[in-house]
Design a protein around this motif. Sequence first.
Motif, PDB file in Angstrom:
ATOM      1  N   UNK A   1     117.970  93.894 103.739  1.00 37.64           N
ATOM      2  CA  UNK A   1     117.686  92.506 104.116  1.00 37.64           C
ATOM      3  C   UNK A   1     116.658  91.865 103.188  1.00 37.64           C
ATOM      4  N   UNK A   2     115.805  92.666 102.581  1.00 38.05           N
ATOM      5  CA  UNK A   2     114.913  92.108 101.552  1.00 38.05           C
ATOM      6  C   UNK A   2     115.749  91.624 100.361  1.00 38.05           C
ATOM      7  N   UNK A   3     116.735  92.413  99.960  1.00 38.50           N
ATOM      8  CA  UNK A   3     117.604  92.009  98.851  1.00 38.50           C
ATOM      9  C   UNK A   3     118.417  90.765  99.217  1.00 38.50           C
ATOM     10  N   UNK A   4     119.006  90.775 100.420  1.00 38.80           N
ATOM     11  CA  UNK A   4     119.857  89.630 100.773  1.00 38.80           C
ATOM     12  C   UNK A   4     119.014  88.362 100.980  1.00 38.80           C
ATOM     13  N   UNK A   5     117.759  88.523 101.383  1.00 39.08           N
ATOM     14  CA  UNK A   5     116.875  87.348 101.466  1.00 39.08           C
ATOM     15  C   UNK A   5     116.682  86.742 100.078  1.00 39.08           C
ATOM     16  N   UNK A   6     116.503  87.607  99.075  1.00 37.68           N
ATOM     17  CA  UNK A   6     116.369  87.122  97.696  1.00 37.68           C
ATOM     18  C   UNK A   6     117.656  86.439  97.243  1.00 37.68           C
ATOM     19  N   UNK A   7     118.800  87.046  97.581  1.00 38.43           N
ATOM     20  CA  UNK A   7     120.082  86.424  97.227  1.00 38.43           C
ATOM     21  C   UNK A   7     120.185  85.050  97.895  1.00 38.43           C
ATOM     22  N   UNK A   8     119.776  84.973  99.161  1.00 36.55           N
ATOM     23  CA  UNK A   8     119.834  83.705  99.892  1.00 36.55           C
ATOM     24  C   UNK A   8     119.001  82.622  99.229  1.00 36.55           C
ATOM     25  N   UNK A   9     117.802  82.992  98.776  1.00 35.85           N
ATOM     26  CA  UNK A   9     116.925  82.017  98.122  1.00 35.85           C
ATOM     27  C   UNK A   9     117.537  81.566  96.794  1.00 35.85           C
ATOM     28  N   UNK A  10     118.102  82.511  96.033  1.00 31.57           N
ATOM     29  CA  UNK A  10     118.722  82.173  94.744  1.00 31.57           C
ATOM     30  C   UNK A  10     119.955  81.281  94.944  1.00 31.57           C
ATOM     31  N   UNK A  11     120.762  81.620  95.963  1.00 32.22           N
ATOM     32  CA  UNK A  11     121.947  80.811  96.245  1.00 32.22           C
ATOM     33  C   UNK A  11     121.546  79.385  96.634  1.00 32.22           C
ATOM     34  N   UNK A  12     120.524  79.281  97.484  1.00 32.85           N
ATOM     35  CA  UNK A  12     120.065  77.956  97.914  1.00 32.85           C
ATOM     36  C   UNK A  12     119.549  77.171  96.718  1.00 32.85           C
ATOM     37  N   UNK A  13     118.826  77.855  95.807  1.00 32.32           N
ATOM     38  CA  UNK A  13     118.275  77.197  94.620  1.00 32.32           C
ATOM     39  C   UNK A  13     119.400  76.657  93.734  1.00 32.32           C
ATOM     40  N   UNK A  14     120.506  77.413  93.654  1.00 31.73           N
ATOM     41  CA  UNK A  14     121.603  77.019  92.770  1.00 31.73           C
ATOM     42  C   UNK A  14     122.658  76.180  93.502  1.00 31.73           C
ATOM     43  N   UNK A  15     122.459  75.976  94.806  1.00 33.10           N
ATOM     44  CA  UNK A  15     123.423  75.188  95.580  1.00 33.10           C
ATOM     45  C   UNK A  15     124.695  75.932  95.918  1.00 33.10           C
ATOM     46  N   UNK A  16     124.628  77.266  95.911  1.00 32.15           N
ATOM     47  CA  UNK A  16     125.790  78.068  96.286  1.00 32.15           C
ATOM     48  C   UNK A  16     125.893  78.157  97.810  1.00 32.15           C
ATOM     49  N   UNK A  17     127.107  78.295  98.308  1.00 30.19           N
ATOM     50  CA  UNK A  17     127.328  78.454  99.744  1.00 30.19           C
ATOM     51  C   UNK A  17     126.915  79.852 100.189  1.00 30.19           C
ATOM     52  N   UNK A  18     126.542  80.010 101.485  1.00 28.73           N
ATOM     53  CA  UNK A  18     126.156  81.347 101.973  1.00 28.73           C
ATOM     54  C   UNK A  18     127.288  82.378 101.879  1.00 28.73           C
ATOM     55  N   UNK A  19     128.536  81.950 102.065  1.00 32.01           N
ATOM     56  CA  UNK A  19     129.657  82.905 102.097  1.00 32.01           C
ATOM     57  C   UNK A  19     130.306  83.059 100.721  1.00 32.01           C
TER      58      UNK A  19
ATOM     59  N   UNK B   1     118.757  75.723 104.830  1.00 39.81           N
ATOM     60  CA  UNK B   1     118.293  74.602 105.657  1.00 39.81           C
ATOM     61  C   UNK B   1     116.807  74.332 105.459  1.00 39.81           C
ATOM     62  N   UNK B   2     116.066  75.372 105.068  1.00 38.83           N
ATOM     63  CA  UNK B   2     114.629  75.215 104.800  1.00 38.83           C
ATOM     64  C   UNK B   2     114.403  74.835 103.334  1.00 38.83           C
ATOM     65  N   UNK B   3     115.456  74.342 102.677  1.00 34.48           N
ATOM     66  CA  UNK B   3     115.320  73.875 101.296  1.00 34.48           C
ATOM     67  C   UNK B   3     115.098  74.992 100.290  1.00 34.48           C
ATOM     68  N   UNK B   4     115.662  76.172 100.590  1.00 32.40           N
ATOM     69  CA  UNK B   4     115.565  77.287  99.642  1.00 32.40           C
ATOM     70  C   UNK B   4     114.330  78.134  99.814  1.00 32.40           C
ATOM     71  N   UNK B   5     113.566  77.842 100.864  1.00 28.56           N
ATOM     72  CA  UNK B   5     112.315  78.596 101.081  1.00 28.56           C
ATOM     73  C   UNK B   5     112.570  79.833 101.937  1.00 28.56           C
ATOM     74  N   UNK B   6     112.509  81.044 101.321  1.00 30.33           N
ATOM     75  CA  UNK B   6     112.742  82.252 102.127  1.00 30.33           C
ATOM     76  C   UNK B   6     111.559  82.551 103.046  1.00 30.33           C
ATOM     77  N   UNK B   7     110.477  81.776 102.899  1.00 32.05           N
ATOM     78  CA  UNK B   7     109.275  81.964 103.725  1.00 32.05           C
ATOM     79  C   UNK B   7     109.547  81.837 105.205  1.00 32.05           C
ATOM     80  N   UNK B   8     110.634  81.122 105.555  1.00 29.36           N
ATOM     81  CA  UNK B   8     110.963  80.993 106.979  1.00 29.36           C
ATOM     82  C   UNK B   8     111.321  82.350 107.586  1.00 29.36           C
TER      83      UNK B   8
END
Lengths: 127, 127
Positions: free
Chosen positions: A51-69, A115-122
């Motif tokens: 989940x640490x890795x996927x959190x990083x992937x989530x932040x990178x995807x949000x930064x690049x505007x990629x969809x979660x799926x 939804x938090x604008x790419x912030x994995x801090x949430x």
Amino acid sequence: MTHEHDAETVVDSPDHWRDEQTQRIVQRIDDLRQSIDNVDMAIIALLAERFKYTTQVGALKAAAGFAPADYKREDYQMERLHRLAVDAGLDPDIAEMYREFVVTEAKKRHRRIAEAGGDPGILDIFA
Amino acid sequence: MTHEHDAETVVDSPDHWRDEQTQRIVQRIDDLRQSIDNVDMAIIALLAERFKYTTQVGALKAAAGFAPADYKREDYQMERLHRLAVDAGLDPDIAEMYREFVVTEAKKRHRRIAEAGGDPGILDIFA
């Protein structure tokens, strides 16, 4: 964390520890449970890393505007985990349930990050 | 194993790999996915071992006439996994979902063993 106990006979029932054979079985079950607990400890540590890795992937995807799926990625994982399960002697249905569980939870977290604008801090309460 | 693709932008869309920054992000995601795949491989191996152990427990319980469920054991696991998750930096809800998943599946298999008169051979296709 207590449950309503029903009338079933369970390993923890001291009444049933009387005869010698049952005592040996209970001892063997206790030994196996120690091994099961050790496996769980290792899996929890690995899930934490996952989940640490996927959190990083989530932040990178949000930064690049990629969809979660990612359906291509999911197909790849599905086929790979099926093959690994068969190799390991695990029912492939279990591997597929595991995959659905972690991918579903990772995607939920990716959506929260997006939804938090790419912030994995949430998610940082457990980071 | 193909899916209906929707109009979302995904990592695998080559159209979006054009600019340099996006390329770097995709490369970083690929690296993380390699690590995620490695974690999954380890977890599948551990799940295989876990179900081998619980199959043995199921056969022993059936031999001794114990019920598949053990609520005291479940309470113990619930509290332990919660604590281990917090220690590992994993959302405890994930640990609880993991526990429910493996315990539910193990119990299903214990019932099948008990119904087969204590013969774990009914699960042997993956043993």
